[in-house]
Design an enzyme around this catalytic site. Sequence first.
Site, short mmCIF file in Angstrom:
data_model
loop_
_atom_site.label_atom_id
_atom_site.label_comp_id
_atom_site.label_asym_id
_atom_site.label_seq_id
_atom_site.Cartn_x
_atom_site.Cartn_y
_atom_site.Cartn_z
N ASP A 11 33.79 14.46 41.28
CA ASP A 11 35.20 14.20 41.82
C ASP A 11 35.97 15.44 42.21
OD1 ASP A 11 37.20 12.45 43.12
OD2 ASP A 11 38.34 12.29 41.24
N GLY A 12 36.61 15.39 43.07
CA GLY A 12 37.71 16.81 43.16
C GLY A 12 37.40 17.48 44.56
N TRP A 16 39.74 20.52 45.95
CA TRP A 16 39.08 21.97 45.91
C TRP A 16 38.92 22.64 47.40
CZ3 TRP A 16 35.50 24.52 48.94
CH2 TRP A 16 34.83 25.89 48.30
N GLU A 58 34.39 1.67 47.68
CA GLU A 58 35.82 1.85 48.03
C GLU A 58 36.03 3.16 49.12
OE1 GLU A 58 34.89 1.11 45.14
OE2 GLU A 58 35.55 -1.09 45.16
N ASN A 59 34.96 3.86 49.06
CA ASN A 59 35.05 5.15 49.89
C ASN A 59 35.01 4.57 51.33
OD1 ASN A 59 33.45 7.38 47.67
ND2 ASN A 59 35.56 6.94 47.89
N GLU A 190 28.69 8.27 26.19
CA GLU A 190 29.86 9.33 25.63
C GLU A 190 30.65 9.75 26.60
OE1 GLU A 190 30.67 9.85 22.32
OE2 GLU A 190 28.83 8.42 21.74
C1 IPE Z 1 34.85 8.40 42.82
O1 IPE Z 1 35.87 9.14 43.34
C2 IPE Z 1 33.60 7.91 43.62
C3 IPE Z 1 32.84 9.25 44.03
C4 IPE Z 1 32.95 10.47 43.41
C5 IPE Z 1 32.05 9.19 45.16
P1 IPE Z 1 36.97 8.90 44.09
O2 IPE Z 1 37.88 9.86 44.48
O3 IPE Z 1 36.62 8.02 45.36
O4 IPE Z 1 37.85 7.78 43.20
P2 IPE Z 1 39.28 7.32 42.87
O5 IPE Z 1 39.70 6.90 44.10
O6 IPE Z 1 40.06 8.95 42.29
O7 IPE Z 1 39.33 6.46 41.68
C1 IPE Z 2 34.52 13.24 45.72
O1 IPE Z 2 35.50 14.14 46.04
C2 IPE Z 2 33.46 13.03 46.42
C3 IPE Z 2 33.57 11.77 47.21
C4 IPE Z 2 34.44 10.69 46.66
C5 IPE Z 2 32.66 11.44 48.42
P1 IPE Z 2 36.91 13.52 46.54
O2 IPE Z 2 36.65 13.40 48.21
O3 IPE Z 2 37.45 12.09 46.00
O4 IPE Z 2 37.99 14.57 46.34
P2 IPE Z 2 39.34 14.44 45.69
O5 IPE Z 2 39.03 13.58 44.40
O6 IPE Z 2 40.18 13.71 46.67
O7 IPE Z 2 39.76 15.87 45.35
MG MG Z 3 38.43 11.83 44.50
#
Ligand code: IPE
Ligand code: IPE
Ligand code: MG
Length: 222
Positions: A11-12, A16, A58-59, A190
């Site tokens: 995530d992130g 970034w 959910e993405n 963990e």
């Molecule tokens: C979790 O990240 C899913 C992936 C890393 C693909 P999200 O950014 O979608 O999760 P939430 O919305 O912060 O819970």
């Molecule tokens: C994780 O990064 C990758 C996917 C969920 C595909 P994010 O796209 O959720 O990026 P942030 O968490 O909004 O920074």
């Molecule tokens: Mg995210």
Amino acid sequence: MQIKSIGIIMDGNRRWAKENGLPRVEGHKKGADTLEKIARAVFEQGVEHMAVYAFSTENWKRSKEEVDALLKLIKFFIEKRLLKGFGDNVRFRFVGDLSLFDSPLQETIKKAEKINPKAKHSLWIALSYGARAEMLDAARASARGDAPQSEEDFKKLLWSADLPDFDLIIRTGGKKRLSNFFPWQSAYAELFFTDTLWPDFSERELLQIFNEFQNTKRNFGK
Ligand code: IPE
Ligand code: IPE
Ligand code: MG
């Protein structure tokens, strides 16, 4: 103790990109580079199974522009990185509702799943994956056949039937949640949360986490 199986919630990427003044897709691209680097480091440590969350159920609710860019990148990543640069030691497995993807991406996934069936290491990629969708599907399968009588039999109905329990889960990006990621395999894992955004996650931090894991006593309820 040898770590056998790990899960990573990557995530992130968008934060970034924002912090670096770049378009979102650049965050996802850098995230793909990090995935390749970290997978190599994890397998070098002798870990057999590494499962990563690449695209959740959910993405799909993100903007069409972002979903299209992500899926295009995923296809490119499988073809140019996984199929070309990983050697014979790694097998690729995809878990999720793959029927939602267009046929070129489904074909690419099928191709990737066929190679190195006997490899020592498996990289599991959760794509269009969500635990609730997985459970619903298992419940439907159960209703069509005989009700499973054991945990082992129930697990066979999951999309992730072959994925072993995680020893540990790492989530980057500072949020302390699982976001619908493999509950069956997480039962006694963990959990490690780091503020580092996924594109900045390093081998050094990975090894620090592995080290910390080694100092943890696991009880499994006993
Ligand atoms: C979790 O990240 C899913 C992936 C890393 C693909 P999200 O950014 O979608 O999760 P939430 O919305 O912060 O819970
Ligand atoms: C994780 O990064 C990758 C996917 C969920 C595909 P994010 O796209 O959720 O990026 P942030 O968490 O909004 O920074
Ligand atoms: Mg995210």
